[in-house]
Scaffold this motif. Structure first.
Motif, PDB file in Angstrom:
ATOM      1  N   SER A  52       0.823  -1.209   0.000  1.00 45.15           N
ATOM      2  CA  SER A  52       0.000   0.000   0.000  1.00 45.15           C
ATOM      3  C   SER A  52       0.855   1.256   0.000  1.00 45.15           C
ATOM      4  CB  SER A  52      -0.917  -0.004   1.217  1.00 45.15           C
ATOM      5  OG  SER A  52      -1.675   1.192   1.292  1.00 45.15           O
ATOM      6  N   ASP A  53       1.870   1.272   0.846  1.00 42.15           N
ATOM      7  CA  ASP A  53       2.741   2.442   0.944  1.00 42.15           C
ATOM      8  C   ASP A  53       3.629   2.589  -0.293  1.00 42.15           C
ATOM      9  OD1 ASP A  53       3.988   4.647   2.601  1.00 42.15           O
ATOM     10  OD2 ASP A  53       5.739   3.373   2.318  1.00 42.15           O
ATOM     11  N   PHE A  54       4.197   1.481  -0.740  1.00 39.61           N
ATOM     12  CA  PHE A  54       5.143   1.526  -1.855  1.00 39.61           C
ATOM     13  C   PHE A  54       4.464   1.908  -3.170  1.00 39.61           C
ATOM     14  CE2 PHE A  54       7.728  -0.389  -5.240  1.00 39.61           C
ATOM     15  CZ  PHE A  54       8.981   0.110  -4.930  1.00 39.61           C
ATOM     16  N   LEU A  55       3.264   1.405  -3.384  1.00 45.80           N
ATOM     17  CA  LEU A  55       2.565   1.656  -4.644  1.00 45.80           C
ATOM     18  C   LEU A  55       1.486   2.732  -4.514  1.00 45.80           C
ATOM     19  CD1 LEU A  55       2.145  -2.001  -5.987  1.00 45.80           C
ATOM     20  CD2 LEU A  55       3.943  -0.351  -6.522  1.00 45.80           C
ATOM     21  N   SER A  56       1.393   3.333  -3.329  1.00 49.59           N
ATOM     22  CA  SER A  56       0.399   4.385  -3.074  1.00 49.59           C
ATOM     23  C   SER A  56      -1.013   3.917  -3.426  1.00 49.59           C
ATOM     24  CB  SER A  56       0.758   5.653  -3.873  1.00 49.59           C
ATOM     25  OG  SER A  56       2.022   6.139  -3.498  1.00 49.59           O
ATOM     26  N   LEU A  57      -1.366   2.776  -2.861  1.00 52.64           N
ATOM     27  CA  LEU A  57      -2.687   2.183  -3.107  1.00 52.64           C
ATOM     28  C   LEU A  57      -3.479   2.113  -1.810  1.00 52.64           C
ATOM     29  CD1 LEU A  57      -1.690  -0.897  -5.312  1.00 52.64           C
ATOM     30  CD2 LEU A  57      -2.756   1.231  -6.114  1.00 52.64           C
ATOM     31  N   PRO A  58      -4.802   2.236  -1.879  1.00 53.17           N
ATOM     32  CA  PRO A  58      -5.613   1.989  -0.690  1.00 53.17           C
ATOM     33  C   PRO A  58      -5.484   0.529  -0.278  1.00 53.17           C
ATOM     34  CG  PRO A  58      -7.006   2.250  -2.635  1.00 53.17           C
ATOM     35  CD  PRO A  58      -5.614   2.632  -3.044  1.00 53.17           C
ATOM     36  N   GLY A  59      -5.790   0.246   0.985  1.00 54.02           N
ATOM     37  CA  GLY A  59      -5.553  -1.072   1.537  1.00 54.02           C
ATOM     38  C   GLY A  59      -6.174  -2.219   0.775  1.00 54.02           C
ATOM     39  N   MET A  81       9.784  -7.439  -6.856  1.00 51.83           N
ATOM     40  CA  MET A  81      11.109  -7.349  -7.481  1.00 51.83           C
ATOM     41  C   MET A  81      11.008  -7.401  -8.997  1.00 51.83           C
ATOM     42  SD  MET A  81      13.346  -9.794  -4.919  1.00 51.83           S
ATOM     43  CE  MET A  81      14.836  -9.660  -5.935  1.00 51.83           C
ATOM     44  N   GLU A  82      10.170  -8.291  -9.503  1.00 54.07           N
ATOM     45  CA  GLU A  82      10.053  -8.456 -10.947  1.00 54.07           C
ATOM     46  C   GLU A  82       9.385  -7.251 -11.607  1.00 54.07           C
ATOM     47  OE1 GLU A  82      11.052 -10.813 -13.071  1.00 54.07           O
ATOM     48  OE2 GLU A  82      12.045 -12.020 -11.522  1.00 54.07           O
ATOM     49  N   GLU A  83       8.375  -6.694 -10.949  1.00 54.29           N
ATOM     50  CA  GLU A  83       7.578  -5.659 -11.594  1.00 54.29           C
ATOM     51  C   GLU A  83       7.892  -4.243 -11.119  1.00 54.29           C
ATOM     52  OE1 GLU A  83       3.430  -6.479 -11.947  1.00 54.29           O
ATOM     53  OE2 GLU A  83       3.731  -8.614 -12.383  1.00 54.29           O
ATOM     54  N   HIS A  84       8.587  -4.131  -9.957  1.00 52.26           N
ATOM     55  CA  HIS A  84       8.838  -2.787  -9.434  1.00 52.26           C
ATOM     56  C   HIS A  84      10.255  -2.586  -8.921  1.00 52.26           C
ATOM     57  CE1 HIS A  84       4.589  -1.775  -9.760  1.00 52.26           C
ATOM     58  NE2 HIS A  84       4.318  -2.971  -9.250  1.00 52.26           N
ATOM     59  N   ASP A  85      11.113  -3.599  -9.054  1.00 54.09           N
ATOM     60  CA  ASP A  85      12.537  -3.479  -8.735  1.00 54.09           C
ATOM     61  C   ASP A  85      12.777  -2.928  -7.330  1.00 54.09           C
ATOM     62  OD1 ASP A  85      15.218  -3.808  -9.357  1.00 54.09           O
ATOM     63  OD2 ASP A  85      15.442  -1.742 -10.059  1.00 54.09           O
ATOM     64  N   ILE A  86      12.107  -3.490  -6.344  1.00 54.08           N
ATOM     65  CA  ILE A  86      12.265  -2.982  -4.986  1.00 54.08           C
ATOM     66  C   ILE A  86      13.512  -3.559  -4.316  1.00 54.08           C
ATOM     67  CG2 ILE A  86       9.753  -2.873  -4.761  1.00 54.08           C
ATOM     68  CD1 ILE A  86      10.203  -5.101  -2.528  1.00 54.08           C
ATOM     69  N   ASP A  89      15.832  -6.336   0.880  1.00 52.26           N
ATOM     70  CA  ASP A  89      16.191  -6.271   2.294  1.00 52.26           C
ATOM     71  C   ASP A  89      15.210  -5.405   3.082  1.00 52.26           C
ATOM     72  OD1 ASP A  89      18.388  -7.912   1.919  1.00 52.26           O
ATOM     73  OD2 ASP A  89      19.755  -6.240   1.537  1.00 52.26           O
ATOM     74  N   ALA A  90      14.822  -4.276   2.491  1.00 51.86           N
ATOM     75  CA  ALA A  90      13.879  -3.383   3.166  1.00 51.86           C
ATOM     76  C   ALA A  90      12.538  -4.084   3.367  1.00 51.86           C
ATOM     77  CB  ALA A  90      13.695  -2.103   2.356  1.00 51.86           C
ATOM     78  N   PHE A  91      12.102  -4.816   2.356  1.00 51.16           N
ATOM     79  CA  PHE A  91      10.834  -5.549   2.446  1.00 51.16           C
ATOM     80  C   PHE A  91      10.895  -6.606   3.540  1.00 51.16           C
ATOM     81  CE2 PHE A  91       8.210  -9.204   1.369  1.00 51.16           C
ATOM     82  CZ  PHE A  91       6.976  -8.633   1.100  1.00 51.16           C
ATOM     83  N   LEU A  92      11.936  -7.433   3.516  1.00 47.03           N
ATOM     84  CA  LEU A  92      12.042  -8.531   4.470  1.00 47.03           C
ATOM     85  C   LEU A  92      12.141  -8.019   5.904  1.00 47.03           C
ATOM     86  CD1 LEU A  92      14.478 -10.816   2.463  1.00 47.03           C
ATOM     87  CD2 LEU A  92      12.089 -11.319   2.991  1.00 47.03           C
ATOM     88  N   GLN A  93      12.886  -6.954   6.104  1.00 41.60           N
ATOM     89  CA  GLN A  93      13.008  -6.391   7.443  1.00 41.60           C
ATOM     90  C   GLN A  93      11.661  -5.861   7.939  1.00 41.60           C
ATOM     91  OE1 GLN A  93      16.044  -3.383   7.792  1.00 41.60           O
ATOM     92  NE2 GLN A  93      15.600  -2.971   9.936  1.00 41.60           N
ATOM     93  N   MET A 155      16.810 -15.179  -4.046  1.00 36.72           N
ATOM     94  CA  MET A 155      15.531 -14.480  -4.088  1.00 36.72           C
ATOM     95  C   MET A 155      14.519 -15.133  -5.037  1.00 36.72           C
ATOM     96  SD  MET A 155      15.644 -12.180  -1.850  1.00 36.72           S
ATOM     97  CE  MET A 155      16.866 -11.341  -0.836  1.00 36.72           C
ATOM     98  N   VAL A 156      14.780 -16.367  -5.436  1.00 38.26           N
ATOM     99  CA  VAL A 156      13.840 -17.129  -6.266  1.00 38.26           C
ATOM    100  C   VAL A 156      13.138 -18.124  -5.351  1.00 38.26           C
ATOM    101  CG1 VAL A 156      13.544 -18.644  -8.250  1.00 38.26           C
ATOM    102  CG2 VAL A 156      15.322 -16.882  -8.279  1.00 38.26           C
ATOM    103  N   PRO A 157      11.863 -17.934  -5.057  1.00 37.22           N
ATOM    104  CA  PRO A 157      11.188 -18.752  -4.047  1.00 37.22           C
ATOM    105  C   PRO A 157      10.737 -20.116  -4.558  1.00 37.22           C
ATOM    106  CG  PRO A 157       9.637 -17.183  -4.987  1.00 37.22           C
ATOM    107  CD  PRO A 157      10.982 -16.870  -5.604  1.00 37.22           C
ATOM    108  N   LYS A 158      10.477 -21.013  -3.605  1.00 40.68           N
ATOM    109  CA  LYS A 158       9.711 -22.208  -3.947  1.00 40.68           C
ATOM    110  C   LYS A 158       8.376 -21.740  -4.525  1.00 40.68           C
ATOM    111  CE  LYS A 158       9.803 -23.390   0.403  1.00 40.68           C
ATOM    112  NZ  LYS A 158       9.489 -24.073   1.686  1.00 40.68           N
ATOM    113  N   PRO A 159       7.813 -22.426  -5.498  1.00 40.85           N
ATOM    114  CA  PRO A 159       8.146 -23.783  -5.959  1.00 40.85           C
ATOM    115  C   PRO A 159       9.043 -23.845  -7.197  1.00 40.85           C
ATOM    116  CG  PRO A 159       5.996 -23.184  -6.805  1.00 40.85           C
ATOM    117  CD  PRO A 159       6.478 -22.000  -5.991  1.00 40.85           C
TER     118      PRO A 159
END
Length: 239
Positions: A52-59, A81-86, A89-93, A155-159
């Motif tokens: 919401s904060d990063f993309l300036s979207l309502p909840g 990461m794929e669509e907005h290159d964030i 580390d900031a996200f995970l924290q 940074m490539v998740p399961k599956p």
């Protein structure tokens, strides 16, 4: 394939079925601790707030985007990461800044994991810090050989199949002598294809209290060898 009956009793799992297992691989969230703990709800809410904060979207819109990323990419982070290159580390924290006291220590589970022959691993789409804090609160951290987290996976998740290849290559896991425990059926497709045994962890008494409906799709698939809603009891039955 083993029949899926007697979920709580795990009557179909025997020590003979697991006698040759050397590596025991466990997902973290909703696997090592039960889904009804609902710890992940805190992370889920913080992911929505981040989007919401990063993309300036309502909840409500942010939550739709978050869930769309989760389903298409495996994790919300991968989609961002794929669509907005964030910055990952900031996200995970941010999303893992939660109250771990929601988890009750589980000495019985700890004893069962400790008693398993061979190596034990945590394989998670979260980060190492989250895994360590969760496993420490649960009382099982010291029983694991290592934690393979999202950072270790590049940074490539399961599956994603490449993530399993990376984990198995790093730790020299022989698929035929390994078993994987997971709460998402789709995440067990690749391990089964590689030759691992697979155990699906389901909510107690199959209650669908939390989570999206699609998360439970594929539960009756041929890639699921065993199903249980009580991990400690299952481990005791196969030891």
């Amino acid at each position: 394939m083993t029949a899926h009956t007697a979920i709580r009793q795990t009557a179909d799992a025997t020590p003979q079925d697991f006698a040759d297992i050397r590596d025991w691989v466990f997902d973290l969230d909703n696997t090592l601790y039960p889904r009804h703990t609902n710890l992940f709800a805190q992370i889920d809410q913080r992911m929505t707030a981040f989007v919401s904060d990063f993309l300036s979207l309502p909840g409500d819109e942010a939550r739709m985007v978050q869930k769309d990323f989760y389903r298409r990419y495996g994790t919300t982070l991968r989609g961002l990461m794929e669509e907005h290159d964030i910055d990952p580390d900031a996200f995970l924290q941010y999303v893992h800044d939660i109250d771990y006291s929601w988890i009750s220590p589980d000495p019985a589970l700890g004893e069962e994991i400790k008693a398993l022959p061979g190596r034990k691993f945590i394989f998670t789409n979260g980060d190492r810090g989250h895994a360590e804090r969760t496993a420490r609160q649960l009382g099982v951290l010291d029983h694991f050989e290592d934690i393979f987290d999202l950072v270790a996976a590049g940074m490539v998740p399961k599956p994603a199949s490449e993530t399993y290849d990376k984990f198995m290559g790093l730790h020299r896991v022989e698929a035929a002598r390994a078993v994987m425990f997971e709460d998402l059926a789709r995440t067990l497709e690749v391990p089964k294809r590689l030759g691992m045994r697979t155990v699906l962890i389901v909510p107690h008494n199959l209650e669908e209290t939390f989570g999206d409906v699609w998360e439970h799709e594929g539960r009756d698939g041929e890639h699921i060898d065993y199903v249980t809603d009580d991990l400690a009891t299952f481990l005791r039955s196969v030891r």
